[in-house]
Write a protein that holds these residues in place. Sequence first.
Motif, PDB file in Angstrom:
ATOM      1  N   GLU A  20       0.950  -1.114  -0.017  1.00 44.03           N
ATOM      2  CA  GLU A  20       0.160   0.083  -0.094  1.00 44.03           C
ATOM      3  C   GLU A  20       1.225   1.107  -0.315  1.00 44.03           C
ATOM      4  OE1 GLU A  20      -2.265  -0.534   3.020  1.00 44.03           O
ATOM      5  OE2 GLU A  20      -3.879  -1.765   2.216  1.00 44.03           O
ATOM      6  N   LEU A  21       0.457   2.503  -1.150  1.00 45.79           N
ATOM      7  CA  LEU A  21       1.185   3.533  -0.768  1.00 45.79           C
ATOM      8  C   LEU A  21       0.419   4.514  -0.333  1.00 45.79           C
ATOM      9  CD1 LEU A  21       3.484   5.541  -1.629  1.00 45.79           C
ATOM     10  CD2 LEU A  21       2.365   5.393  -4.560  1.00 45.79           C
ATOM     11  N   PRO A  22       0.579   5.351   0.768  1.00 50.41           N
ATOM     12  CA  PRO A  22      -0.156   6.252   1.723  1.00 50.41           C
ATOM     13  C   PRO A  22      -0.036   7.772   0.673  1.00 50.41           C
ATOM     14  CG  PRO A  22       1.003   5.212   3.281  1.00 50.41           C
ATOM     15  CD  PRO A  22       1.536   4.786   1.564  1.00 50.41           C
ATOM     16  N   LEU A  23      -1.445   7.781   0.403  1.00 48.50           N
ATOM     17  CA  LEU A  23      -1.281   9.475  -0.442  1.00 48.50           C
ATOM     18  C   LEU A  23      -1.199  10.936   0.559  1.00 48.50           C
ATOM     19  CD1 LEU A  23      -4.139   8.424  -2.848  1.00 48.50           C
ATOM     20  CD2 LEU A  23      -1.556   8.280  -3.352  1.00 48.50           C
ATOM     21  N   SER A  24      -0.552  11.976   0.262  1.00 50.20           N
ATOM     22  CA  SER A  24      -0.680  12.891   0.898  1.00 50.20           C
ATOM     23  C   SER A  24      -2.850  13.693   0.204  1.00 50.20           C
ATOM     24  CB  SER A  24      -0.176  14.217  -0.235  1.00 50.20           C
ATOM     25  OG  SER A  24      -0.342  14.467  -1.487  1.00 50.20           O
ATOM     26  N   PRO A  25      -2.892  14.549   1.523  1.00 51.29           N
ATOM     27  CA  PRO A  25      -4.730  14.966   1.082  1.00 51.29           C
ATOM     28  C   PRO A  25      -4.645  15.149   0.477  1.00 51.29           C
ATOM     29  CG  PRO A  25      -3.179  15.324   3.227  1.00 51.29           C
ATOM     30  CD  PRO A  25      -2.045  15.257   3.124  1.00 51.29           C
ATOM     31  N   ALA A  26      -3.778  15.924  -0.955  1.00 49.16           N
ATOM     32  CA  ALA A  26      -4.958  16.333  -2.000  1.00 49.16           C
ATOM     33  C   ALA A  26      -4.349  15.446  -2.907  1.00 49.16           C
ATOM     34  CB  ALA A  26      -3.271  17.482  -2.346  1.00 49.16           C
ATOM     35  N   ASN A  27      -3.486  14.471  -3.194  1.00 53.51           N
ATOM     36  CA  ASN A  27      -3.955  13.522  -3.538  1.00 53.51           C
ATOM     37  C   ASN A  27      -4.437  12.161  -3.475  1.00 53.51           C
ATOM     38  OD1 ASN A  27      -1.671  13.978  -5.332  1.00 53.51           O
ATOM     39  ND2 ASN A  27      -0.359  12.372  -4.525  1.00 53.51           N
ATOM     40  N   ALA A  28      -4.781  12.472  -1.962  1.00 52.56           N
ATOM     41  CA  ALA A  28      -6.389  11.098  -1.407  1.00 52.56           C
ATOM     42  C   ALA A  28      -7.621  12.089  -1.934  1.00 52.56           C
ATOM     43  CB  ALA A  28      -5.795  11.632  -0.399  1.00 52.56           C
ATOM     44  N   ARG A  29      -8.037  13.224  -2.245  1.00 54.54           N
ATOM     45  CA  ARG A  29      -8.998  13.907  -3.185  1.00 54.54           C
ATOM     46  C   ARG A  29      -9.011  14.034  -3.881  1.00 54.54           C
ATOM     47  NH1 ARG A  29      -7.345  18.663   0.845  1.00 54.54           N
ATOM     48  NH2 ARG A  29      -6.247  19.956  -1.254  1.00 54.54           N
ATOM     49  N   LYS A  30      -7.846  13.454  -4.794  1.00 52.19           N
ATOM     50  CA  LYS A  30      -7.564  13.242  -6.569  1.00 52.19           C
ATOM     51  C   LYS A  30      -8.403  11.715  -6.153  1.00 52.19           C
ATOM     52  CE  LYS A  30      -4.121  16.274  -7.567  1.00 52.19           C
ATOM     53  NZ  LYS A  30      -3.016  15.810  -8.268  1.00 52.19           N
ATOM     54  N   ALA A  31      -7.382  10.797  -5.591  1.00 52.94           N
ATOM     55  CA  ALA A  31      -7.670   9.367  -5.759  1.00 52.94           C
ATOM     56  C   ALA A  31      -9.792   9.269  -5.752  1.00 52.94           C
ATOM     57  CB  ALA A  31      -7.183   8.612  -5.080  1.00 52.94           C
ATOM     58  N   LEU A  32      -9.889   9.814  -5.005  1.00 52.76           N
ATOM     59  CA  LEU A  32     -11.395   9.467  -4.191  1.00 52.76           C
ATOM     60  C   LEU A  32     -12.631  10.131  -5.127  1.00 52.76           C
ATOM     61  CD1 LEU A  32     -11.446  10.573  -0.757  1.00 52.76           C
ATOM     62  CD2 LEU A  32     -11.621   8.153  -1.712  1.00 52.76           C
ATOM     63  N   SER A  33     -11.809  11.475  -6.155  1.00 51.87           N
ATOM     64  CA  SER A  33     -12.907  11.926  -7.263  1.00 51.87           C
ATOM     65  C   SER A  33     -12.818  11.206  -8.528  1.00 51.87           C
ATOM     66  CB  SER A  33     -11.882  13.165  -7.554  1.00 51.87           C
ATOM     67  OG  SER A  33     -11.180  12.821  -8.602  1.00 51.87           O
ATOM     68  N   SER A  34     -12.121   9.712  -8.289  1.00 47.85           N
ATOM     69  CA  SER A  34     -12.470   8.510  -9.479  1.00 47.85           C
ATOM     70  C   SER A  34     -13.362   8.488  -9.500  1.00 47.85           C
ATOM     71  CB  SER A  34     -11.105   7.351  -9.786  1.00 47.85           C
ATOM     72  OG  SER A  34     -11.452   6.563 -10.193  1.00 47.85           O
ATOM     73  N   THR A  35     -13.939   7.854 -10.866  1.00 42.94           N
ATOM     74  CA  THR A  35     -15.207   6.721 -11.226  1.00 42.94           C
ATOM     75  C   THR A  35     -15.504   6.025 -10.358  1.00 42.94           C
ATOM     76  OG1 THR A  35     -14.765   6.664 -13.527  1.00 42.94           O
ATOM     77  CG2 THR A  35     -15.902   8.374 -13.504  1.00 42.94           C
ATOM     78  N   THR A  36     -14.727   4.976  -9.955  1.00 46.51           N
ATOM     79  CA  THR A  36     -14.015   4.377 -10.177  1.00 46.51           C
ATOM     80  C   THR A  36     -13.297   3.570  -8.388  1.00 46.51           C
ATOM     81  OG1 THR A  36     -12.965   2.728 -11.264  1.00 46.51           O
ATOM     82  CG2 THR A  36     -15.388   2.662 -11.984  1.00 46.51           C
ATOM     83  N   LYS A  37     -13.000   2.962  -7.858  1.00 40.90           N
ATOM     84  CA  LYS A  37     -11.662   2.612  -7.141  1.00 40.90           C
ATOM     85  C   LYS A  37     -10.754   2.009  -7.943  1.00 40.90           C
ATOM     86  CE  LYS A  37     -14.404   0.790  -3.391  1.00 40.90           C
ATOM     87  NZ  LYS A  37     -13.726  -0.051  -2.102  1.00 40.90           N
ATOM     88  N   ASN A  38     -10.144   2.025  -9.189  1.00 41.81           N
ATOM     89  CA  ASN A  38      -9.287   2.085  -9.747  1.00 41.81           C
ATOM     90  C   ASN A  38      -8.388   3.247 -10.437  1.00 41.81           C
ATOM     91  OD1 ASN A  38     -10.070  -0.569 -10.250  1.00 41.81           O
ATOM     92  ND2 ASN A  38     -11.141  -0.335 -11.792  1.00 41.81           N
ATOM     93  N   VAL A  39      -8.028   3.242  -9.982  1.00 39.43           N
ATOM     94  CA  VAL A  39      -6.527   4.506 -10.240  1.00 39.43           C
ATOM     95  C   VAL A  39      -5.173   3.889 -10.891  1.00 39.43           C
ATOM     96  CG1 VAL A  39      -6.046   6.329  -8.948  1.00 39.43           C
ATOM     97  CG2 VAL A  39      -8.039   5.953  -8.329  1.00 39.43           C
ATOM     98  N   VAL A  40      -4.942   5.150 -11.557  1.00 31.07           N
ATOM     99  CA  VAL A  40      -3.748   4.930 -12.309  1.00 31.07           C
ATOM    100  C   VAL A  40      -2.962   5.334 -11.902  1.00 31.07           C
ATOM    101  CG1 VAL A  40      -2.366   4.782 -14.476  1.00 31.07           C
ATOM    102  CG2 VAL A  40      -4.839   3.661 -14.368  1.00 31.07           C
ATOM    103  N   LEU A  41      -1.355   5.728 -11.381  1.00 29.87           N
ATOM    104  CA  LEU A  41      -0.673   6.465 -11.023  1.00 29.87           C
ATOM    105  C   LEU A  41       0.551   5.952 -12.106  1.00 29.87           C
ATOM    106  CD1 LEU A  41       0.722   7.413  -8.431  1.00 29.87           C
ATOM    107  CD2 LEU A  41       1.992   5.156  -7.140  1.00 29.87           C
ATOM    108  N   GLY A  42       0.727   7.947 -12.395  1.00 29.43           N
ATOM    109  CA  GLY A  42       1.446   7.867 -13.058  1.00 29.43           C
ATOM    110  C   GLY A  42       3.207   8.779 -12.325  1.00 29.43           C
ATOM    111  N   ALA A  43       4.044   8.693 -13.072  1.00 25.32           N
ATOM    112  CA  ALA A  43       5.278   8.745 -12.406  1.00 25.32           C
ATOM    113  C   ALA A  43       6.222   9.318 -14.083  1.00 25.32           C
ATOM    114  CB  ALA A  43       5.957   8.497 -11.168  1.00 25.32           C
ATOM    115  N   ARG A  44       7.148  10.880 -13.226  1.00 33.60           N
ATOM    116  CA  ARG A  44       7.998  10.917 -14.561  1.00 33.60           C
ATOM    117  C   ARG A  44       9.245   9.917 -13.560  1.00 33.60           C
ATOM    118  NH1 ARG A  44       6.258  12.679 -19.888  1.00 33.60           N
ATOM    119  NH2 ARG A  44       4.603  13.999 -19.520  1.00 33.60           N
ATOM    120  N   HIS A  45      11.002   9.418 -14.745  1.00 30.05           N
ATOM    121  CA  HIS A  45      11.388   9.001 -14.286  1.00 30.05           C
ATOM    122  C   HIS A  45      12.436  10.049 -13.456  1.00 30.05           C
ATOM    123  CE1 HIS A  45      15.001  10.896 -16.304  1.00 30.05           C
ATOM    124  NE2 HIS A  45      13.450  11.250 -17.216  1.00 30.05           N
ATOM    125  N   SER A  46      12.392  11.125 -13.341  1.00 28.87           N
ATOM    126  CA  SER A  46      13.113  11.948 -12.531  1.00 28.87           C
ATOM    127  C   SER A  46      12.792  11.991 -11.458  1.00 28.87           C
ATOM    128  CB  SER A  46      13.887  13.267 -13.374  1.00 28.87           C
ATOM    129  OG  SER A  46      12.222  13.409 -13.405  1.00 28.87           O
TER     130      SER A  46
END
Length: 365
Positions: A262-288
């Motif tokens: 499990e990866l805990p999310l910051s409060p701002a990212n938590a609000r983003k995740a909860l706005s998803s239409t389902t529980k399925n969320v894709v996490l994106g990150a640049r290599h740097s």
Amino acid sequence: MAEVVLEHVMKNYGSLYAVNDVSFTVNDGEFVALVGPSGCGKTTTLNLIAGLLPISGGDIAIGNRVVNDLDPKDRDIAMVFQNYALYPNKTVFSNLAFPLQMRKLPKAEIASKVAEAARILDITHLLERKPRELSGGQQQRVALGRALVRDPLVFLMDEPLSNLDAKLRVQMRSEIKRFHHNLGATIIYVTHDQLEAVTMADKMAVMNGGFLQQYDTPAQVFANPVNMFVASFVGSPAMSLISLQAVSRGTEVVLQSAEGWELPLSPANARKALSSTTKNVVLGARHSTLKLHKMQVSGSVPGKIYTVEPTGDVTFAQVFIAEAVVNISVDPSVHLSPDEPVWIEFDQERVHLFDAETTSALTVR
């Protein structure tokens, strides 16, 4: 030069839409790149602007004049093609002069315009040569010069660097960028190479499947992709995407993998995740934005080295995380081996979250 406006532009072949409801504005003097994979509609869009294809719907305006029904010769545009399209039996001077001769301009004016274009592009010393006596880069300059002498409202360029080798492409990118800077020209430039778009353009129009996905400055498209396609297309290496589930744990939200971590999310990212239409969320990150550790640290998730690619000043490690391959840049001094267990730390300020169902970027509401 002139502004170019596309409003709800369509091009269909029966039920197949090569360009589907595309709208954007190229301001006077802007360099705009149309970018996307093969078959995305970028070249078709350019050909519609040029008048080489009839439009199926919508409007195209060049310099405040709707040009839908105008022939290419009446649109006051100049095209630079992938294959240069030079006359092999004519000298460079004659190749540059030809479009002016077709207009029946006086010889003295033709000579003056050719000389000025040759000066701007540094090809004065090549004027008496034939195309076969020129390098690829020199031929490309001649092709630019032939467009330049026409003094058009808009320059349209269709993958003009794709026939050049890697080193020459880098050089010609600088040449075209300088060409734009010196002239203040309005340029619409088609490329499948997103690096060309990012390094050269004031704005980029990212296309896929005939639709315009995002239209903004390269910096904004890179930093704030509107969906998973843009995120995975723009950037080298591309943004890594990991499919996870958002789960509430009391007052906090975590992203949970099928493997159980499990990866805990910051409060701002938590609000983003909860706005998803389902529980399925894709996490994106640049290599740097990722940190690789050989031992577990707080907030890190487990992974396994897949491959290691040294490039000299930086090494790229591909890491298996939750059935996804994630690109991470590390210092060349870090020794890594295939199948080695590692832990990856995410920067919560620079991760991206996407709705797995709609593929759109999640934002704080």
